[in-house]
Design an enzyme around this catalytic site. Structure first.
Site, short mmCIF file in Angstrom:
data_model
loop_
_atom_site.label_atom_id
_atom_site.label_comp_id
_atom_site.label_asym_id
_atom_site.label_seq_id
_atom_site.Cartn_x
_atom_site.Cartn_y
_atom_site.Cartn_z
N SER A 58 0.48 0.61 11.95
CA SER A 58 -0.31 0.26 10.77
C SER A 58 -0.20 -1.20 10.35
O SER A 58 -0.97 -1.65 9.50
CB SER A 58 0.05 1.17 9.60
OG SER A 58 -0.55 2.43 9.79
N LYS A 61 -3.34 -3.29 10.24
CA LYS A 61 -4.20 -3.40 9.06
C LYS A 61 -4.06 -4.75 8.36
O LYS A 61 -4.94 -5.17 7.62
CB LYS A 61 -3.93 -2.25 8.10
CG LYS A 61 -4.35 -0.90 8.65
CD LYS A 61 -3.94 0.23 7.72
CE LYS A 61 -4.40 1.57 8.23
NZ LYS A 61 -3.44 2.20 9.13
N SER A 118 -2.39 3.16 3.58
CA SER A 118 -2.49 3.05 5.04
C SER A 118 -3.64 3.91 5.58
O SER A 118 -3.53 4.53 6.63
CB SER A 118 -1.17 3.42 5.72
OG SER A 118 -1.19 3.01 7.07
#
Length: 189
Positions: A58, A61, A118
């Protein structure tokens, strides 16, 4: 104070990165990477295998956010602009925000869902809105990574879902995190 908080957050990101690597069984016995950087000075405080390739999960991102912030700063995108969620965005596996195909959200809502929860669906929808398609956006992610000097990074998707070809290094994630703080201080909050 703000930069001290960021240094703490960057340290947590590094810890998460290290845990991600630690969870991957390596046949060569290489230990996880770690890197802690002073956000104000850019001075490396702790470095251990900082150029070791690993799966960014993640933390991907952060690049999606960096590009969104770039678009807002350039005036090509507003936080109040609307995104229509595609079926492909809504179908992204967990972690999801629970977006439905056809649902309308703002860029701000997508960024917040992506960074706070997330949310893979929100990251994908944001990527489609900015790039026209997720694949075009991923091309931009890779070009931006190269421009920032992230030489050990290659992206395959905007949300960090598993892909053997998606790699980064602790050093590159630190470069990206520092670029966000220094290039977009108005977006820090």
């Amino acid at each position: 104070m703000r930069k001290a908080i960021f240094a703490f957050v960057l340290g947590l990101c590094t810890l998460v990165a290290g845990l991600s690597v630690a969870g991957i069984a390596r046949a060569d016995g290489v230990k996880p990477a770690r890197l802690v950087v002073d956000a104000e000075t850019g001075k490396v405080l702790v470095a251990d295998r900082a150029n070791l390739p690993w799966y960014p999960a993640s933390l991907t991102k952060l690049m999606t956010a960096y590009i969104a912030f770039s678009e807002v700063s350039a005036g090509r995108l507003k936080l109040t602009d609307t995104i229509t969620v595609s079926a492909q965005a809504a179908a992204q596996p967990p972690t999801r925000f629970g977006l439905k195909a056809g649902q309308k959200i703002t860029v701000q809502q997508a960024v917040t869902a992506m960074l706070v929860s997330s949310a893979n669906d929100a990251a994908y929808a944001l990527a489609e809105r900015i790039g026209g398609s997720a694949s075009a956006f991923v091309g931009r992610m890779n070009a931006t990574a190269q421009h920032l000097g992230m030489i050990g990074t290659h992206f395959e998707n905007p949300n960090g879902l598993p892909d053997d070809a998606q790699i980064s290094t602790a050093r590159d994630i630190a470069v990206l995190a520092l670029a966000i703080v220094h290039n977009f201080p108005d977006r820090y909050a």
